[in-house]
Design an enzyme around this catalytic site. Sequence first.
Site, mmCIF file in Angstrom:
data_model
loop_
_atom_site.group_PDB
_atom_site.id
_atom_site.type_symbol
_atom_site.label_atom_id
_atom_site.label_comp_id
_atom_site.label_asym_id
_atom_site.label_seq_id
_atom_site.Cartn_x
_atom_site.Cartn_y
_atom_site.Cartn_z
ATOM 1 N N SER A 1 0.809 -1.223 0.000
ATOM 2 C CA SER A 1 0.000 0.000 0.000
ATOM 3 C C SER A 1 0.843 1.275 0.000
ATOM 4 O O SER A 1 0.358 2.324 -0.395
ATOM 5 C CB SER A 1 -0.965 0.021 1.185
ATOM 6 O OG SER A 1 -0.280 0.227 2.388
ATOM 7 N N LYS B 1 1.002 4.747 6.803
ATOM 8 C CA LYS B 1 0.325 5.550 5.777
ATOM 9 C C LYS B 1 0.941 6.944 5.736
ATOM 10 O O LYS B 1 1.759 7.305 6.572
ATOM 11 C CB LYS B 1 -1.182 5.667 6.068
ATOM 12 C CG LYS B 1 -1.921 4.350 6.143
ATOM 13 C CD LYS B 1 -1.986 3.652 4.814
ATOM 14 C CE LYS B 1 -2.719 2.316 4.930
ATOM 15 N NZ LYS B 1 -2.547 1.490 3.762
#
Length: 164
Positions: A29, A71
């Site tokens: 990701s 993230k």
Amino acid sequence: MIRFSFGLVFILLVIMIFLVRPVYVHGDSMYPTLSDGEIGFTNMIDVKLNDIERFDIVSVYSEDEDKILTKRVIGLPNETLEYREGELYIDGEVVDESFLDEQYIKKQTNDGRLLFTSDYGPITLDEDEYFLCGDNRLISKDSRISGPYKKEDIISKHFYSVLK
């Protein structure tokens, strides 16, 4: 020798509980910025002492997945955020995401940013909320799915790679 060993273990525990957190990157990701299997450390004390800034890489606890995720901070408290035609808008102004790898985006989409980051929002963040996204927008499960994260969920920031 035993006293030295216990002292060393104690010091390492204090460092890992209060100062730095080891991180193992699971999945793609954050690719190409961070790779699956990459190992590094993040700074826990910096989250407490300094502001979280746009585009910081953070570790956050995801209640939905019951695990720590890595993230990038895209939206900050009290901002209105929107993705439109592949562009990030903060409070109505276009914000350049220069950290995104243009070559990777073109390779994945044929059309560039338009398909890489689908339209989203607008969403207005509360005073303690952050909008987080993975750098690999095509596969990342992030705030676009789970919604904003609270500051208390952000455990650490910055990523210092040790092994790729």
